[in-house]
Design a protein around this motif. Structure first.
Motif, PDB file in Angstrom:
ATOM      1  N   ASN A 152      42.835  30.825  33.038  1.00 19.78           N
ATOM      2  CA  ASN A 152      41.938  31.147  31.920  1.00 19.78           C
ATOM      3  C   ASN A 152      41.250  32.479  32.153  1.00 19.78           C
ATOM      4  O   ASN A 152      40.198  32.524  32.779  1.00 19.78           O
ATOM      5  CB  ASN A 152      40.831  30.096  31.851  1.00 19.78           C
ATOM      6  CG  ASN A 152      41.137  29.013  30.853  1.00 19.78           C
ATOM      7  OD1 ASN A 152      40.918  29.224  29.668  1.00 19.78           O
ATOM      8  ND2 ASN A 152      41.632  27.900  31.317  1.00 19.78           N
ATOM      9  N   TYR A 153      41.796  33.565  31.638  1.00 19.59           N
ATOM     10  CA  TYR A 153      41.188  34.880  31.883  1.00 19.59           C
ATOM     11  C   TYR A 153      40.609  35.499  30.624  1.00 19.59           C
ATOM     12  O   TYR A 153      40.290  36.686  30.603  1.00 19.59           O
ATOM     13  CB  TYR A 153      42.196  35.821  32.569  1.00 19.59           C
ATOM     14  CG  TYR A 153      41.945  35.884  34.063  1.00 19.59           C
ATOM     15  CD1 TYR A 153      42.073  34.745  34.841  1.00 19.59           C
ATOM     16  CD2 TYR A 153      41.525  37.054  34.683  1.00 19.59           C
ATOM     17  CE1 TYR A 153      41.809  34.776  36.199  1.00 19.59           C
ATOM     18  CE2 TYR A 153      41.260  37.091  36.040  1.00 19.59           C
ATOM     19  CZ  TYR A 153      41.409  35.956  36.792  1.00 19.59           C
ATOM     20  OH  TYR A 153      41.139  35.977  38.145  1.00 19.59           O
ATOM     21  N   LEU A 154      40.469  34.710  29.552  1.00 21.12           N
ATOM     22  CA  LEU A 154      40.009  35.317  28.292  1.00 21.12           C
ATOM     23  C   LEU A 154      38.612  35.913  28.409  1.00 21.12           C
ATOM     24  O   LEU A 154      38.321  36.946  27.812  1.00 21.12           O
ATOM     25  CB  LEU A 154      40.053  34.301  27.154  1.00 21.12           C
ATOM     26  CG  LEU A 154      41.288  34.400  26.266  1.00 21.12           C
ATOM     27  CD1 LEU A 154      41.148  33.462  25.073  1.00 21.12           C
ATOM     28  CD2 LEU A 154      41.533  35.825  25.770  1.00 21.12           C
ATOM     29  N   ALA A 181      27.744  40.178  38.368  1.00 23.68           N
ATOM     30  CA  ALA A 181      28.655  39.158  38.925  1.00 23.68           C
ATOM     31  C   ALA A 181      29.833  39.893  39.565  1.00 23.68           C
ATOM     32  O   ALA A 181      29.864  40.078  40.776  1.00 23.68           O
ATOM     33  CB  ALA A 181      29.098  38.190  37.843  1.00 23.68           C
ATOM     34  N   GLU A 182      30.761  40.342  38.749  1.00 22.33           N
ATOM     35  CA  GLU A 182      31.951  41.002  39.285  1.00 22.33           C
ATOM     36  C   GLU A 182      32.568  41.856  38.190  1.00 22.33           C
ATOM     37  O   GLU A 182      32.094  41.858  37.057  1.00 22.33           O
ATOM     38  CB  GLU A 182      32.944  39.954  39.804  1.00 22.33           C
ATOM     39  CG  GLU A 182      33.370  38.944  38.755  1.00 22.33           C
ATOM     40  CD  GLU A 182      34.144  37.757  39.332  1.00 22.33           C
ATOM     41  OE1 GLU A 182      34.748  37.884  40.396  1.00 22.33           O
ATOM     42  OE2 GLU A 182      34.127  36.701  38.674  1.00 22.33           O
ATOM     43  N   ALA A 183      33.626  42.583  38.539  1.00 21.12           N
ATOM     44  CA  ALA A 183      34.361  43.337  37.517  1.00 21.12           C
ATOM     45  C   ALA A 183      35.391  42.389  36.894  1.00 21.12           C
ATOM     46  O   ALA A 183      35.462  41.219  37.253  1.00 21.12           O
ATOM     47  CB  ALA A 183      35.013  44.554  38.150  1.00 21.12           C
ATOM     48  N   GLY A 208      36.487  37.006  46.600  1.00 13.90           N
ATOM     49  CA  GLY A 208      37.679  37.830  46.783  1.00 13.90           C
ATOM     50  C   GLY A 208      38.092  37.920  48.237  1.00 13.90           C
ATOM     51  O   GLY A 208      37.261  38.057  49.133  1.00 13.90           O
ATOM     52  N   VAL A 209      39.391  37.869  48.441  1.00 13.39           N
ATOM     53  CA  VAL A 209      39.933  38.037  49.792  1.00 13.39           C
ATOM     54  C   VAL A 209      39.659  39.471  50.260  1.00 13.39           C
ATOM     55  O   VAL A 209      39.266  39.702  51.404  1.00 13.39           O
ATOM     56  CB  VAL A 209      41.449  37.718  49.781  1.00 13.39           C
ATOM     57  CG1 VAL A 209      42.095  38.092  51.102  1.00 13.39           C
ATOM     58  CG2 VAL A 209      41.668  36.239  49.465  1.00 13.39           C
ATOM     59  N   THR A 210      39.824  40.428  49.363  1.00 11.98           N
ATOM     60  CA  THR A 210      39.571  41.828  49.714  1.00 11.98           C
ATOM     61  C   THR A 210      38.089  42.031  50.023  1.00 11.98           C
ATOM     62  O   THR A 210      37.728  42.748  50.964  1.00 11.98           O
ATOM     63  CB  THR A 210      39.999  42.749  48.553  1.00 11.98           C
ATOM     64  OG1 THR A 210      41.190  42.234  47.966  1.00 11.98           O
ATOM     65  CG2 THR A 210      40.229  44.173  49.023  1.00 11.98           C
ATOM     66  N   ARG A 211      37.233  41.401  49.228  1.00 12.52           N
ATOM     67  CA  ARG A 211      35.789  41.434  49.484  1.00 12.52           C
ATOM     68  C   ARG A 211      35.496  40.986  50.909  1.00 12.52           C
ATOM     69  O   ARG A 211      34.731  41.623  51.643  1.00 12.52           O
ATOM     70  CB  ARG A 211      35.092  40.511  48.466  1.00 12.52           C
ATOM     71  CG  ARG A 211      33.601  40.267  48.682  1.00 12.52           C
ATOM     72  CD  ARG A 211      33.114  39.247  47.638  1.00 12.52           C
ATOM     73  NE  ARG A 211      31.675  38.993  47.712  1.00 12.52           N
ATOM     74  CZ  ARG A 211      31.111  38.071  48.498  1.00 12.52           C
ATOM     75  NH1 ARG A 211      31.868  37.326  49.305  1.00 12.52           N
ATOM     76  NH2 ARG A 211      29.796  37.905  48.488  1.00 12.52           N
ATOM     77  N   GLY A 245      39.780  44.452  45.224  1.00 10.58           N
ATOM     78  CA  GLY A 245      40.650  43.390  44.730  1.00 10.58           C
ATOM     79  C   GLY A 245      42.036  43.571  45.314  1.00 10.58           C
ATOM     80  O   GLY A 245      42.370  44.654  45.800  1.00 10.58           O
ATOM     81  N   THR A 246      42.810  42.521  45.255  1.00 14.13           N
ATOM     82  CA  THR A 246      44.156  42.570  45.822  1.00 14.13           C
ATOM     83  C   THR A 246      44.972  43.694  45.195  1.00 14.13           C
ATOM     84  O   THR A 246      45.587  44.495  45.893  1.00 14.13           O
ATOM     85  CB  THR A 246      44.854  41.214  45.606  1.00 14.13           C
ATOM     86  OG1 THR A 246      44.147  40.249  46.384  1.00 14.13           O
ATOM     87  CG2 THR A 246      46.304  41.262  46.011  1.00 14.13           C
ATOM     88  N   ALA A 247      44.981  43.747  43.877  1.00 15.71           N
ATOM     89  CA  ALA A 247      45.773  44.786  43.207  1.00 15.71           C
ATOM     90  C   ALA A 247      45.061  46.128  43.285  1.00 15.71           C
ATOM     91  O   ALA A 247      45.678  47.162  43.515  1.00 15.71           O
ATOM     92  CB  ALA A 247      46.015  44.385  41.755  1.00 15.71           C
TER      93      ALA A 247
HETATM   94  N1  PMP Z   1      37.233  38.702  40.768  1.00 22.50           N
HETATM   95  C1  PMP Z   1      38.148  38.317  39.861  1.00 22.50           C
HETATM   96  C2  PMP Z   1      37.708  37.783  38.560  1.00 22.50           C
HETATM   97  C3  PMP Z   1      39.520  38.443  40.162  1.00 22.50           C
HETATM   98  O1  PMP Z   1      40.446  38.066  39.272  1.00 22.50           O
HETATM   99  C4  PMP Z   1      39.899  38.968  41.416  1.00 22.50           C
HETATM  100  C5  PMP Z   1      41.362  39.069  41.789  1.00 22.50           C
HETATM  101  N2  PMP Z   1      42.093  39.905  40.944  1.00 22.50           N
HETATM  102  C6  PMP Z   1      38.909  39.379  42.309  1.00 22.50           C
HETATM  103  C7  PMP Z   1      37.577  39.207  41.953  1.00 22.50           C
HETATM  104  C8  PMP Z   1      39.255  39.967  43.649  1.00 22.50           C
HETATM  105  O2  PMP Z   1      39.783  38.978  44.492  1.00 22.50           O
HETATM  106  P1  PMP Z   1      40.868  39.308  45.615  1.00 22.50           P
HETATM  107  O3  PMP Z   1      40.287  40.352  46.484  1.00 22.50           O
HETATM  108  O4  PMP Z   1      41.068  38.018  46.315  1.00 22.50           O
HETATM  109  O5  PMP Z   1      42.097  39.779  44.910  1.00 22.50           O
END
Ligand code: PMP
Length: 287
Positions: A152-154, A181-183, A208-211, A245-247
């Motif tokens: 659910n990313y809407l 919160a986050e991006a 986030g894993v990258t976090r 983030g991962t990407a």
């Molecule tokens: N927040 C959201 C909403 C995400 O979808 C993601 C992953 N794309 C992240 C944070 C970053 O998480 P991660 O470093 O685990 O990719």
């Protein structure tokens, strides 16, 4: 290209799931995005643990063990001779009826795509990127646990649409209390007076894993780190800002809502953490 689908490697054209899958009908499912660097699956156990936690939260039973999923990831990479790139691992609720009831979906669909991903132009990693603070509020933890990486990313896509209207590629989303919160698909860090600050889990974020990796690298680099609530004006007044983030990996932000941060250049703390991150991903610890 070979896609791993429910235990088999099939051609991309043949990788199909039914339109009755509740992943398609309702966004009912969970997923992970995972990087591959030099044939190593980056932080694979953190990603697999998060996938299983997400699934457990929505009461979705993944029909494979963790080692089986890791073997499937490796098999997909081998089949595509891929040593660098991005893996998308998805578990949908599976085929059901035209109603919400998840118990009508006895067989989850599991698939794995191994591909490339480039979210932002290279140039932005050198010079930083402009972002906005979105008006769309991040779904609160009382509505849907943001730590669940669901299909659910809407909510995030609505903020992304605001970005398109503002001619930028990312937005910071606030929570229902007005804190950062986050991006839309990344975590947020700011730097103020040499202290690295990132919102706490209670701000309603995906952990986030990258976090997590960047926080570890900050500790090693003797960078002072605070996990605390951030108000929007603190972002505008920050010396530095970056997203993880991962990407995205680690991407510097140099302007917010059309106003430059600090001197408008990528700052020293961001630069150091970007360098440390790139060293880390090629190290044996990366896995
Ligand atoms: N927040 C959201 C909403 C995400 O979808 C993601 C992953 N794309 C992240 C944070 C970053 O998480 P991660 O470093 O685990 O990719």
């Amino acid at each position: 290209m070979k896609i791993w689908l429910n235990g088999e490697l099939v051609d991309r054209e043949d990788a199909r799931i039914t339109v009755y899958d509740h992943g398609v009908l309702y966004g009912d499912g969970v997923f992970e995005g995972i990087r591959v660097y030099g044939s190593r699956i980056f932080q694979v156990h953190a990603h697999i643990d998060r996938l299983f936690n997400s699934a457990q939260w929505i009461r979705l039973k993944i029909p494979y063990t963790k080692p089986e999923i890791i073997e499937a990831l490796q098999a997909t990479l081998r089949a595509n001779q891929r040593t660098e790139g991005y893996i998308r691992l998805v578990v949908t609720r599976g085929e059901g009826t035209l109603g919400l009831n998840p118990t009508k979906c006895p067989h989850p669909n599991v698939f794995i795509i191994a591909d490339n991903i480039e979210l932002y132009p290279r140039q932005m990693y050198e010079n930083g990127m402009p972002i906005i603070i979105a008006k769309t509020i991040r779904t609160s933890a009382t509505m849907l646990n943001p730590a669940v990486k669901s299909l659910n990313y809407l909510n995030n896509i609505m903020a992304k649409i605001e970005c398109l209207d503002a001619n930028v590629l990312e937005a910071i989303m606030l929570n229902d209390k007005g804190f950062v919160a986050e991006a839309t698909g990344d975590n947020v860090f700011i730097v103020k007076d040499n202290v690295l600050i990132t919102p706490p889990p209670s701000a309603g974020i995906l952990l986030g894993v990258t976090r997590g990796v960047v926080m570890k690298l900050a500790g090693r680099g003797q960078i002072k780190l605070a996990e605390k609530d951030i108000r929007p004006h603190e972002v505008h007044e920050a010396d530095e800002c970056f997203l993880t983030g991962t990407a995205a990996e680690v991407i510097p932000v140099t302007s917010v809502d059309g106003k430059s941060l600090g001197n408008g250049q990528v700052g020293p703390v961001t630069r150091k953490l970007m360098n440390d991150f790139h060293e880390f991903i090629r190290s044996p610890e990366a896995e």
